[in-house]
Design a protein around this motif. Sequence first.
Motif, PDB file in Angstrom:
ATOM      1  N   CYS A 106      48.371  66.959  38.167  1.00 38.67           N
ATOM      2  CA  CYS A 106      48.715  67.692  39.383  1.00 38.67           C
ATOM      3  C   CYS A 106      47.685  68.788  39.596  1.00 38.67           C
ATOM      4  O   CYS A 106      48.007  69.944  39.829  1.00 38.67           O
ATOM      5  N   CYS A 143      56.526  69.190  42.529  1.00 38.78           N
ATOM      6  CA  CYS A 143      55.224  69.762  42.913  1.00 38.78           C
ATOM      7  C   CYS A 143      54.936  69.421  44.375  1.00 38.78           C
ATOM      8  O   CYS A 143      54.071  68.602  44.672  1.00 38.78           O
ATOM      9  N   SER A 195      51.609  72.854  41.363  1.00 43.02           N
ATOM     10  CA  SER A 195      51.878  72.587  39.953  1.00 43.02           C
ATOM     11  C   SER A 195      51.395  73.701  39.026  1.00 43.02           C
ATOM     12  O   SER A 195      52.000  73.943  37.989  1.00 43.02           O
ATOM     13  N   CYS A 220      54.215  67.318  36.653  1.00 42.22           N
ATOM     14  CA  CYS A 220      54.998  67.049  37.854  1.00 42.22           C
ATOM     15  C   CYS A 220      55.809  65.781  37.647  1.00 42.22           C
ATOM     16  O   CYS A 220      55.384  64.871  36.929  1.00 42.22           O
TER      17      CYS A 220
END
Length: 175
Positions: free
Chosen positions: A22, A101, A125, A130
């Motif tokens: 992420c 996220c 994130s 995530c």
Amino acid sequence: MRLKLLALIISLLFMGSVLTGCAGSDHDQAPNVFAEPIKTEKTLPDDFYELAERGVLVSKATNQAEFNEQWEYFRLGEAPAKVDWDNKAAIFLGIFESGSCPYEFKYAELNAGKTDLIIHLEDDSHGRACTDDATPRTIVLAVDKDETANVNHVEISNFYGISPRVEFYDYDANY
């Protein structure tokens, strides 16, 4: 057909999250000269699965009537916002995101030929893991009408490890 498309979207989301985690955008300081968010909401059109290309559905409105129709089509709440149609157009972007996220609009830019609008999103994130779920997200942007007059494709930069480039969905031609 619907299950195959859903499986493809989920596979793309999973592969992208494995490849990129992420990670945030490298363009944290990039200017956003001609695009601004109008609305973001966790919703998508009912027929998103049938119409989305590579997990993305995008359309453009250039007047209040089109805007109102698409606002309803994307199932957005509250009354549609008012837009300065003399100077602005509206872009409706439907995507999936991780529920833990969510994406935020960062900025948009045009390619060199001014035929593609490149939208940069960023998740929140901040280095944490995530979830691999796929929750809906619609983002509505006001863009400079003159600058985007010849735009017919939208690219989502680094969307789960890919950068899908899709054509505007012609809402009026299909309804």
